[in-house]
Write an enzyme that holds these catalytic residues in place. Structure first.
Site, short mmCIF file in Angstrom:
data_model
loop_
_atom_site.label_atom_id
_atom_site.label_comp_id
_atom_site.label_asym_id
_atom_site.label_seq_id
_atom_site.Cartn_x
_atom_site.Cartn_y
_atom_site.Cartn_z
N TYR A 99 0.83 -1.20 0.00
CA TYR A 99 0.00 0.00 0.00
C TYR A 99 0.87 1.25 0.00
O TYR A 99 0.60 2.20 -0.73
CB TYR A 99 -0.93 0.00 1.23
CG TYR A 99 -1.99 1.05 1.14
CD1 TYR A 99 -3.23 0.74 0.58
CD2 TYR A 99 -1.77 2.35 1.58
CE1 TYR A 99 -4.22 1.70 0.47
CE2 TYR A 99 -2.74 3.32 1.47
CZ TYR A 99 -3.98 3.00 0.91
OH TYR A 99 -4.95 3.96 0.79
N PHE A 153 -7.56 19.24 -25.08
CA PHE A 153 -8.29 18.00 -25.31
C PHE A 153 -9.61 18.08 -24.53
O PHE A 153 -9.68 18.78 -23.52
CB PHE A 153 -7.45 16.79 -24.88
CG PHE A 153 -8.16 15.49 -25.14
CD1 PHE A 153 -8.40 15.08 -26.44
CD2 PHE A 153 -8.63 14.70 -24.11
CE1 PHE A 153 -9.10 13.90 -26.70
CE2 PHE A 153 -9.32 13.53 -24.35
CZ PHE A 153 -9.55 13.13 -25.65
N ASP A 154 -10.65 17.34 -24.97
CA ASP A 154 -12.00 17.46 -24.36
C ASP A 154 -12.01 17.29 -22.85
O ASP A 154 -12.73 17.98 -22.15
CB ASP A 154 -13.04 16.45 -24.84
CG ASP A 154 -12.80 15.78 -26.14
OD1 ASP A 154 -11.83 16.14 -26.83
OD2 ASP A 154 -13.59 14.90 -26.47
N ASP A 200 0.67 19.15 -21.55
CA ASP A 200 -0.01 17.85 -21.63
C ASP A 200 0.87 17.01 -22.55
O ASP A 200 0.96 17.27 -23.76
CB ASP A 200 -1.41 18.05 -22.22
CG ASP A 200 -2.14 16.72 -22.45
OD1 ASP A 200 -1.47 15.69 -22.67
OD2 ASP A 200 -3.38 16.73 -22.44
N ALA A 226 0.87 13.67 -23.31
CA ALA A 226 0.37 12.34 -23.65
C ALA A 226 1.15 11.70 -24.81
O ALA A 226 1.37 10.51 -24.84
CB ALA A 226 -1.12 12.40 -23.98
N LYS A 268 -1.07 6.54 -23.79
CA LYS A 268 -0.56 6.85 -25.13
C LYS A 268 0.94 6.53 -25.18
O LYS A 268 1.32 5.39 -25.38
CB LYS A 268 -0.82 8.32 -25.47
CG LYS A 268 -2.27 8.61 -25.83
CD LYS A 268 -3.11 8.86 -24.63
CE LYS A 268 -4.48 9.37 -24.95
NZ LYS A 268 -5.31 9.46 -23.74
N HIS A 297 -22.17 12.13 -28.50
CA HIS A 297 -21.66 11.19 -29.51
C HIS A 297 -21.49 9.77 -28.97
O HIS A 297 -21.53 8.81 -29.72
CB HIS A 297 -20.35 11.69 -30.11
CG HIS A 297 -19.31 12.05 -29.10
ND1 HIS A 297 -19.41 13.16 -28.29
CD2 HIS A 297 -18.15 11.45 -28.75
CE1 HIS A 297 -18.35 13.23 -27.50
NE2 HIS A 297 -17.57 12.19 -27.76
N1 F0G Z 1 -4.81 14.66 -23.06
C1 F0G Z 1 -4.80 14.29 -24.34
C2 F0G Z 1 -3.99 15.08 -25.33
C3 F0G Z 1 -5.54 13.17 -24.76
O1 F0G Z 1 -5.51 12.83 -26.05
C4 F0G Z 1 -6.27 12.44 -23.80
C5 F0G Z 1 -7.04 11.26 -24.19
C6 F0G Z 1 -6.24 12.87 -22.47
C7 F0G Z 1 -5.51 13.99 -22.13
C8 F0G Z 1 -7.00 12.14 -21.39
O2 F0G Z 1 -6.35 10.98 -21.06
O3 F0G Z 1 -7.94 9.14 -21.69
O4 F0G Z 1 -6.02 8.75 -20.12
O5 F0G Z 1 -7.98 10.07 -19.40
N2 F0G Z 1 -7.29 10.96 -25.39
C9 F0G Z 1 -7.95 9.77 -25.86
C10 F0G Z 1 -8.14 9.86 -27.35
C11 F0G Z 1 -9.18 9.38 -25.14
O6 F0G Z 1 -8.81 8.96 -27.91
O7 F0G Z 1 -7.60 10.76 -27.99
P1 F0G Z 1 -7.12 9.66 -20.54
#
Ligand code: F0G
Length: 464
Positions: free
Chosen positions: A71, A123-124, A214, A216, A257, A449
């Site tokens: 833990y 990103f969304d 960010d 990723a 990613k 969507h």
């Molecule tokens: N930042 C970026 C640039 C991303 O593309 C994503 C996720 C996230 C943050 C969030 O990360 O999914 O681990 O919570 N992108 C995926 C996509 C979902 O299909 O582009 P997560």
């Protein structure tokens, strides 16, 4: 263009169920003509996302067995922390269950209502984390980013002039964080140059704000810097990564990613230990104790290995070339794609590829459905369906581009399998005029969507 050679052999296989067009028609109709609702077993080539869908290496599978599931104070965390420091240069790290978990930890600690957070493009999920805390997520892409046909090296860059205008304008005081997403997913998987990162960092620092990246897809970005930015042609990828990170106060990472893990994420910070302790305190509430953060010890091991593997020359060359190969196949099949092809995905310009379908009839959605019916290929619409409705008027929003993203999972499909995307596009465009649009039948108020039900306007396609 020939397909790149895979720099690996396949040791374990996962069967792909081959389907007939009739089976796919039935599956899609059953799913309300929504590819998110189609069962994975009904998909032959799944290009919905590159997130969490990569194949682990033998080294990652072996590392899994070293997972220390204590833990507190696990050895796996130690190895994970050392790797983050080594590869990225940040001494302090808070693990999280995935990227949006890291966003929750970070924005929970920093955002005030009314605060504007500028980025090259959010990103969304990043946008959502800012907005649910009353912040304003502002995209400041360079103008080139908005022209899909323009072939420019760093379309992921931020418009520094507009950033300066914002920071020196009357809303400047509301800004405490400036973000860059590398590569820029919302903008087509396009890279950000080192020169742009430095410029943004200088402008940000001079005004006492924090720069947050960010990261990723940091490795893919590093590859493009070496390929395209003057003076970096011979610089080792690891050094480029360090330069990319050098000016950042913190980074947010989705390990799904460019850590080639199936789950995981983290926030890492530089010198500011006090800030790190604030993040840690937030992390404990939502993610878990600071040495596991929503992950198993074995996940931390896998991420640590992945962060190094992703920078291997042979892997990254193949990776970028494979995505470019998919773009090439789609163009050969007659599609218009966002140029140049991004690091993790090909963004098909549906508006230009099937111009006879008006935005009101969701051309990206129609094209994505057709690729599935023609070849069992699953992509994602990034267009008028995803854009949702204006909360004030209730009208459908129509973004400047109607896109279909075909994202390539890492080390999963052979180039021959990816050819199916080109074949499905060719079959669709052989009789493009007969492809009809869609109407909305049922939708949720947000993120529609994922669950919406639509119907093709061509009623011949609807089973009796
Ligand atoms: N930042 C970026 C640039 C991303 O593309 C994503 C996720 C996230 C943050 C969030 O990360 O999914 O681990 O919570 N992108 C995926 C996509 C979902 O299909 O582009 P997560």
């Amino acid at each position: 263009m020939r397909a790149p050679r895979e720099p690996f052999r396949i040791k374990m296989v996962e069967p792909v169920r081959l389907t007939t067009r009739a089976e796919r028609e039935e599956a899609l109709a059953r799913a309300g003509w929504n590819l998110f609702q189609v069962a994975a077993r009904d998909v032959e080539l799944d290009l919905l996302t590159d997130s969490g869908t990569g194949a682990m290496s033998q080294t990652q599978w072996a590392a899994l067995m070293l997972g220390d599931e204590s833990y507190a104070g696990s050895q796996s965390f130690e190895r994970f922390r050392e790797t983050v420091k080594d590869v990225l240069g940040f001494p302090f790290v808070v693990p999280a269950h995935q990227g949006r978990g890291a966003e929750g930890v970070f924005f929970g600690a920093v955002i005030d209502p009314g605060e504007i957070v500028p980025s090259n493009a959010h990103f969304d999920t990043t946008r959502a984390h800012i907005e649910i805390r009353g912040g304003v997520a502002l995209d400041l892409p360079v103008p080139e980013a908005l022209d899909p046909a323009l072939d420019a090296p760093f379309k992921g860059n931020m418009d520094v002039e507009r950033l300066v205008e914002l920071l020196d304008g009357e809303d400047g005081d509301t800004v405490s964080i400036v973000m860059l997403t590398i590569t820029n997913n919302a903008g087509g998987g396009q890279p950000v140059s080192l020169a742009n990162i430095r410029e943004v960092a200088a402008v940000t620092r001079e005004r006492g704000k924090k720069l947050v990246l960010d990261i990723a897809r940091f490795a893919e970005n590093a590859w493009f810097v070496r390929e395209r930015e003057a003076g970096y042609g011979k610089t080792p990828l690891g050094e480029i990564v360090h330069e990319m990170m050098a000016d950042a106060d913190a980074v947010l990472m989705s390990a799904k990613k460019d850590a080639i893990a199936n789950i995981g994420g983290f926030v890492a910070v530089g010198e500011d230990e006090e800030f790190f302790h604030r993040l840690q305190a937030r992390g404990v509430v939502s993610e878990g104790f600071p040495t596991y953060g929503g992950l198993a010890g074995r996940d931390l091991e896998v991420i640590a290995v992945g962060l190094r593997e992703v920078l291997e020359e042979s892997y990254l060359r193949y990776r970028i070339q494979q995505v470019a190969y998919v773009g090439h196949l789609l163009v050969e099949a007659g599609a218009s794609v966002v140029e140049p092809v991004g690091g993790h995905a090909v963004y098909v310009d549906a508006g230009a590829t099937v111009p006879h379908i008006p935005a009101e009839q969701f051309p990206g959605w129609a094209l994505a459905c057709s690729l599935y019916l023609a070849g069992g290929v699953r992509g994602a619409e990034i267009g008028s369906v995803m854009a949702g409705r204006d909360p004030l008027t209730g009208e459908n929003r129509h973004p400047p581009l109607e896109l279909v993203r075909l994202a390539v999972p890492r080390r999963v499909y052979t180039s021959r399998q990816l050819e199916q995307a080109g074949d499905a596009m060719a079959a669709t465009l052989a009789d493009a005029e007969s492809l009809g649009g869609f109407e909305m039948v049922e939708e949720a108020p947000v993120l529609r969507h994922f669950t919406a039900k639509l119907a093709p306007l061509d009623k011949r396609l609807t089973p009796a």
